[in-house]
Enzyme design. Structure first.
Site, PDB file in Angstrom:
ATOM      1  N   ASP A  60      13.621 -15.757   2.471  1.00  0.00           N
ATOM      2  CA  ASP A  60      14.963 -16.048   2.679  1.00  0.00           C
ATOM      3  C   ASP A  60      14.772 -17.445   3.445  1.00  0.00           C
ATOM      4  OD1 ASP A  60      17.460 -16.321   3.502  1.00  0.00           O
ATOM      5  OD2 ASP A  60      17.530 -14.215   4.325  1.00  0.00           O
ATOM      6  N   ALA A  84      21.206 -21.155  -3.322  1.00  0.00           N
ATOM      7  CA  ALA A  84      22.607 -21.240  -2.536  1.00  0.00           C
ATOM      8  C   ALA A  84      23.408 -20.192  -2.963  1.00  0.00           C
ATOM      9  CB  ALA A  84      23.332 -22.193  -2.829  1.00  0.00           C
ATOM     10  N   GLU A  85      24.244 -19.640  -2.238  1.00  0.00           N
ATOM     11  CA  GLU A  85      25.611 -18.724  -2.628  1.00  0.00           C
ATOM     12  C   GLU A  85      26.282 -19.663  -3.284  1.00  0.00           C
ATOM     13  OE1 GLU A  85      25.916 -15.528  -2.273  1.00  0.00           O
ATOM     14  OE2 GLU A  85      24.185 -15.119  -1.226  1.00  0.00           O
ATOM     15  N   THR A 131      26.919 -29.996  -6.279  1.00  0.00           N
ATOM     16  CA  THR A 131      28.114 -29.724  -7.039  1.00  0.00           C
ATOM     17  C   THR A 131      29.145 -30.817  -6.825  1.00  0.00           C
ATOM     18  OG1 THR A 131      29.932 -28.173  -7.416  1.00  0.00           O
ATOM     19  CG2 THR A 131      29.045 -28.238  -5.134  1.00  0.00           C
ATOM     20  N   ASP A 132      29.682 -30.904  -8.001  1.00  0.00           N
ATOM     21  CA  ASP A 132      31.164 -31.740  -8.084  1.00  0.00           C
ATOM     22  C   ASP A 132      32.015 -31.466  -7.170  1.00  0.00           C
ATOM     23  OD1 ASP A 132      31.901 -29.796  -9.609  1.00  0.00           O
ATOM     24  OD2 ASP A 132      32.502 -31.297 -11.378  1.00  0.00           O
ATOM     25  N   GLU A 133      32.108 -30.108  -6.673  1.00  0.00           N
ATOM     26  CA  GLU A 133      33.379 -29.383  -6.062  1.00  0.00           C
ATOM     27  C   GLU A 133      33.474 -30.014  -4.667  1.00  0.00           C
ATOM     28  OE1 GLU A 133      33.643 -25.260  -6.671  1.00  0.00           O
ATOM     29  OE2 GLU A 133      32.727 -25.221  -8.386  1.00  0.00           O
ATOM     30  N   TYR A 156      33.006 -22.424  -0.239  1.00  0.00           N
ATOM     31  CA  TYR A 156      31.803 -22.690  -1.173  1.00  0.00           C
ATOM     32  C   TYR A 156      31.341 -24.305  -1.042  1.00  0.00           C
ATOM     33  CZ  TYR A 156      29.081 -24.099  -4.956  1.00  0.00           C
ATOM     34  OH  TYR A 156      28.185 -24.747  -5.990  1.00  0.00           O
ATOM     35  N   LYS A 160      28.421 -26.666   0.805  1.00  0.00           N
ATOM     36  CA  LYS A 160      27.502 -27.596  -0.227  1.00  0.00           C
ATOM     37  C   LYS A 160      27.864 -29.097   0.580  1.00  0.00           C
ATOM     38  CE  LYS A 160      25.406 -26.921  -3.099  1.00  0.00           C
ATOM     39  NZ  LYS A 160      24.013 -26.408  -3.218  1.00  0.00           N
ATOM     40  N   ARG A 220      38.154 -27.749 -15.956  1.00  0.00           N
ATOM     41  CA  ARG A 220      36.854 -27.933 -15.382  1.00  0.00           C
ATOM     42  C   ARG A 220      36.071 -28.850 -16.662  1.00  0.00           C
ATOM     43  NH1 ARG A 220      38.909 -26.792 -11.675  1.00  0.00           N
ATOM     44  NH2 ARG A 220      38.565 -24.974 -10.114  1.00  0.00           N
ATOM     45  N   ASP A 286      46.809 -16.232  -8.699  1.00  0.00           N
ATOM     46  CA  ASP A 286      46.076 -17.661  -8.537  1.00  0.00           C
ATOM     47  C   ASP A 286      44.889 -17.496  -7.408  1.00  0.00           C
ATOM     48  OD1 ASP A 286      44.796 -19.623  -9.293  1.00  0.00           O
ATOM     49  OD2 ASP A 286      46.574 -21.136  -8.831  1.00  0.00           O
TER      50      ASP A 286
HETATM   51  P1  NAD Z   1      22.980 -18.437  -8.641  1.00  0.00           P
HETATM   52  O1  NAD Z   1      24.090 -17.900  -7.675  1.00  0.00           O
HETATM   53  O2  NAD Z   1      22.965 -18.120 -10.151  1.00  0.00           O
HETATM   54  O3  NAD Z   1      21.527 -18.501  -8.291  1.00  0.00           O
HETATM   55  C1  NAD Z   1      21.081 -18.741  -6.837  1.00  0.00           C
HETATM   56  C2  NAD Z   1      19.714 -18.449  -6.534  1.00  0.00           C
HETATM   57  O4  NAD Z   1      19.549 -18.697  -5.172  1.00  0.00           O
HETATM   58  C3  NAD Z   1      19.568 -16.930  -6.801  1.00  0.00           C
HETATM   59  O5  NAD Z   1      18.239 -16.701  -7.610  1.00  0.00           O
HETATM   60  C4  NAD Z   1      19.437 -16.218  -5.413  1.00  0.00           C
HETATM   61  O6  NAD Z   1      18.565 -15.193  -5.153  1.00  0.00           O
HETATM   62  C5  NAD Z   1      18.916 -17.351  -4.516  1.00  0.00           C
HETATM   63  N1  NAD Z   1      19.324 -17.466  -3.101  1.00  0.00           N
HETATM   64  C6  NAD Z   1      20.562 -17.188  -2.540  1.00  0.00           C
HETATM   65  N2  NAD Z   1      20.396 -17.089  -1.432  1.00  0.00           N
HETATM   66  C7  NAD Z   1      19.133 -17.110  -0.993  1.00  0.00           C
HETATM   67  C8  NAD Z   1      18.512 -17.493   0.197  1.00  0.00           C
HETATM   68  N3  NAD Z   1      18.939 -17.378   1.324  1.00  0.00           N
HETATM   69  N4  NAD Z   1      16.983 -17.566   0.160  1.00  0.00           N
HETATM   70  C9  NAD Z   1      16.336 -17.712  -0.906  1.00  0.00           C
HETATM   71  N5  NAD Z   1      16.974 -17.637  -2.186  1.00  0.00           N
HETATM   72  C10 NAD Z   1      18.348 -17.470  -1.942  1.00  0.00           C
HETATM   73  O7  NAD Z   1      23.321 -20.122  -8.761  1.00  0.00           O
HETATM   74  P2  NAD Z   1      23.523 -21.452  -9.714  1.00  0.00           P
HETATM   75  O8  NAD Z   1      24.598 -21.464 -10.554  1.00  0.00           O
HETATM   76  O9  NAD Z   1      22.066 -21.362 -10.683  1.00  0.00           O
HETATM   77  O10 NAD Z   1      23.290 -22.376  -8.841  1.00  0.00           O
HETATM   78  C11 NAD Z   1      22.070 -23.225  -8.357  1.00  0.00           C
HETATM   79  C12 NAD Z   1      22.344 -24.349  -7.705  1.00  0.00           C
HETATM   80  O11 NAD Z   1      23.224 -25.437  -8.298  1.00  0.00           O
HETATM   81  C13 NAD Z   1      23.349 -24.055  -6.458  1.00  0.00           C
HETATM   82  O12 NAD Z   1      22.779 -24.930  -5.442  1.00  0.00           O
HETATM   83  C14 NAD Z   1      24.757 -24.600  -6.815  1.00  0.00           C
HETATM   84  O13 NAD Z   1      25.361 -25.050  -5.596  1.00  0.00           O
HETATM   85  C15 NAD Z   1      24.589 -25.704  -7.667  1.00  0.00           C
HETATM   86  N6  NAD Z   1      25.382 -25.923  -8.651  1.00  0.00           N
HETATM   87  C16 NAD Z   1      25.908 -24.926  -9.612  1.00  0.00           C
HETATM   88  C17 NAD Z   1      26.794 -25.301 -10.551  1.00  0.00           C
HETATM   89  C18 NAD Z   1      27.286 -24.056 -11.583  1.00  0.00           C
HETATM   90  O14 NAD Z   1      28.291 -24.387 -12.264  1.00  0.00           O
HETATM   91  N7  NAD Z   1      26.591 -22.855 -11.540  1.00  0.00           N
HETATM   92  C19 NAD Z   1      27.211 -26.659 -10.686  1.00  0.00           C
HETATM   93  C20 NAD Z   1      26.737 -27.627  -9.935  1.00  0.00           C
HETATM   94  C21 NAD Z   1      25.742 -27.348  -9.027  1.00  0.00           C
HETATM   95  P1  TYD Z   2      34.143 -20.575 -11.884  1.00  0.00           P
HETATM   96  O1  TYD Z   2      33.446 -19.938 -13.156  1.00  0.00           O
HETATM   97  O2  TYD Z   2      34.357 -19.378 -10.755  1.00  0.00           O
HETATM   98  O3  TYD Z   2      33.750 -22.008 -11.449  1.00  0.00           O
HETATM   99  P2  TYD Z   2      34.264 -22.646 -10.293  1.00  0.00           P
HETATM  100  O4  TYD Z   2      35.369 -22.097  -9.614  1.00  0.00           O
HETATM  101  O5  TYD Z   2      33.234 -23.138  -9.398  1.00  0.00           O
HETATM  102  O6  TYD Z   2      34.769 -23.815 -11.247  1.00  0.00           O
HETATM  103  O7  TYD Z   2      35.791 -20.650 -12.709  1.00  0.00           O
HETATM  104  C1  TYD Z   2      35.903 -21.761 -13.513  1.00  0.00           C
HETATM  105  C2  TYD Z   2      37.478 -21.713 -13.648  1.00  0.00           C
HETATM  106  O8  TYD Z   2      37.923 -20.579 -14.035  1.00  0.00           O
HETATM  107  C3  TYD Z   2      38.083 -21.795 -12.423  1.00  0.00           C
HETATM  108  O9  TYD Z   2      39.419 -22.907 -12.557  1.00  0.00           O
HETATM  109  C4  TYD Z   2      38.521 -20.506 -12.149  1.00  0.00           C
HETATM  110  C5  TYD Z   2      38.978 -19.970 -13.115  1.00  0.00           C
HETATM  111  N1  TYD Z   2      38.747 -18.621 -13.414  1.00  0.00           N
HETATM  112  C6  TYD Z   2      39.599 -17.647 -13.834  1.00  0.00           C
HETATM  113  O10 TYD Z   2      40.852 -17.894 -14.262  1.00  0.00           O
HETATM  114  N2  TYD Z   2      39.426 -16.107 -13.711  1.00  0.00           N
HETATM  115  C7  TYD Z   2      38.417 -15.692 -13.556  1.00  0.00           C
HETATM  116  O11 TYD Z   2      38.160 -14.282 -13.358  1.00  0.00           O
HETATM  117  C8  TYD Z   2      37.417 -16.549 -12.943  1.00  0.00           C
HETATM  118  C9  TYD Z   2      35.958 -15.885 -12.375  1.00  0.00           C
HETATM  119  C10 TYD Z   2      37.620 -18.022 -12.948  1.00  0.00           C
END
Ligand code: NAD
Ligand code: TYD
Length: 350
Positions: A60, A84-85, A131-133, A156, A160, A220, A286
């Site tokens: 962890d 990350a979460e 992330t771009d967020e 979130y 980040k 998005r 929403d």
């Molecule tokens: P995910 O939630 O699928 O995976 C996160 C991983 O981190 C999991 O394997 C989890 O077990 C691990 N983890 C969580 N808390 C932990 C802790 N305390 N210690 C060790 N491991 C831990 O996430 P993802 O979508 O693969 O995203 C990965 C990274 O990319 C993140 O940093 C996220 O912010 C970034 N990111 C994600 C997206 C997207 O669209 N998913 C876009 C841009 C950036």
């Molecule tokens: P999401 O996949 O959660 O990514 P992020 O919020 O990080 O962009 O959501 C993508 C878009 O879809 C966002 O505008 C929220 C919307 N959304 C729904 O409309 N319904 C849903 O059940 C979820 C999970 C997301």
């Protein structure tokens, strides 16, 4: 021989990054550090788990002492930090978990790296994946650039943003050799079905309602996960220390339009009459603080490091849908147990 620590390697993007590094760099030792939360799944890495250059460390990142221990034991040369979460809706119901993992966990890794690398900073690299967020929300026009001011709205994105600031602060204050990237929404195989695309594929498969937040007008910019992993490879090896690179697909979709494309492809793949899945669309309350539009300008990455996305969206979404339909056991396993409780809390009576 380089030793690379990849955090969060059992998650969605992390597993694609681990696979790429294990396969493309047989002379590196790849250490996947993961806590295995609900989002971490070692099954994602079945195909590489027996390779001699792959190692798994269950830990962890919130445990600072453990991070010091692991850095001392393994003497990592580089870190690619993805743990990350990652889900906005969960950050709204439980912000503290995001502070702990995303902020404290990142600072723990920075401290361990700084301590371990103090006599040899030049040959090391700490890559923070973000992330771009963090840039907030755009109106109808414009793009996020690397110098766009941070303006996060969800717990979130605030967590980040905070971690990004710490990474840059450790570069400016302590000379830690960092590099960062901020990427748009990813999609593809192995994404946990809480995010829009896999959630809706799973719901269509089970004829369950498709909960569209608000009017479905949020936009998005979607990137296929393997293209993100390729960008991470390029930036890790050739990005300039201290710099940030935006990664995006130049592939903007209004949610409702994307959902209709998914419904059509699913009807086709499941042999249903065209229009069947669209009937599942249900408009729900929403999301609080819902950002209207994200759009990345990835010109710097293209100009300086030559990266461009390899897949067109039409191809990527078909590959993704095919993967989920061919891996129903994966979907069934991750959607049992705790998932059902989450789904109930998040969607019933919304
Ligand atoms: P995910 O939630 O699928 O995976 C996160 C991983 O981190 C999991 O394997 C989890 O077990 C691990 N983890 C969580 N808390 C932990 C802790 N305390 N210690 C060790 N491991 C831990 O996430 P993802 O979508 O693969 O995203 C990965 C990274 O990319 C993140 O940093 C996220 O912010 C970034 N990111 C994600 C997206 C997207 O669209 N998913 C876009 C841009 C950036
Ligand atoms: P999401 O996949 O959660 O990514 P992020 O919020 O990080 O962009 O959501 C993508 C878009 O879809 C966002 O505008 C929220 C919307 N959304 C729904 O409309 N319904 C849903 O059940 C979820 C999970 C997301």
């Amino acid at each position: 021989m380089k030793k690379i620590l990849i955090t969060g390697g059992a998650g969605f993007i992390g597993s694609h990054v681990v696979r790429l590094f294990v396969n493309n760099y047989p002379d590196y030792q790849i250490f996947n550090l993961d806590k295995l939360t609900y989002a971490g799944n070692l099954f994602n890495l079945k195909d590489v788990e027996n390779k001699p250059n792959y190692h798994f460390l269950k830990a962890d990142i919130v445990d600072g002492e453990k991070m010091f221990e692991l850095f001392a034991a393994h003497q990592f040369d580089g870190v690619i930090h993805l743990a990350a979460e990652s889900h906005v809706d969960r950050s709204i119901s439980n912000p503290m978990e995001f502070v702990m993992t995303n902020v404290i966990g990142t600072v723990n890794l920075l401290n361990a790296a700084r301590h371990q690398w103090k006599d040899a900073m030049e040959s090391k690299r700490f890559y923070h994946v973000s992330t771009d967020e963090v840039y907030g929300s755009l109106g109808e026009t414009g793009y996020f650039y690397e110098n766009t001011a941070y303006d996060p709205h969800s717990p979130y994105s605030a967590s980040k943003a905070s971690s990004d600031h710490f990474v840059r602060a450790y570069h400016d204050t302590f000379g830690l050799p960092v590099v960062l990237s901020n990427c748009s929404n990813n999609y593809g195989p192995n994404q946990f079905p809480e995010k829009l695309i896999p959630l809706f594929i799973n719901n269509i498969r089970h004829n369950k309602p498709l909960p569209v937040y608000g009017k479905g007008e949020n936009v998005r910019d979607w990137l296929y996960v393997v293209d993100h992993a390729r960008a991470i490879d390029v930036i890790f090896h050739r990005g300039k220390t201290g710099q940030t690179y935006n990664i995006g697909g130049h592939n903007e979709w209004k949610n409702i339009d994307l959902i209709k494309v998914m419904c059509r492809v699913m009807d086709e793949k499941l042999g249903r009459t065209l229009g069947t899945s669209e009937q599942l669309i249900t408009y729900v309350k929403d999301r609080a603080g819902h950002d209207l539009r994200y759009a990345i300008d990835s010109g710097k990455l293209q100009r300086e490091l030559g990266w461009v996305p390899s897949l067109q969206f039409e191809e990527g979404i078909r590959l993704t849908i095919e993967w989920y339909l061919q891996n129903q056991q994966w979907l069934d396993e991750v959607t049992s147990g705790n998932y059902l409780k989450y789904y109930e809390q998040q969607y019933v009576n919304r």
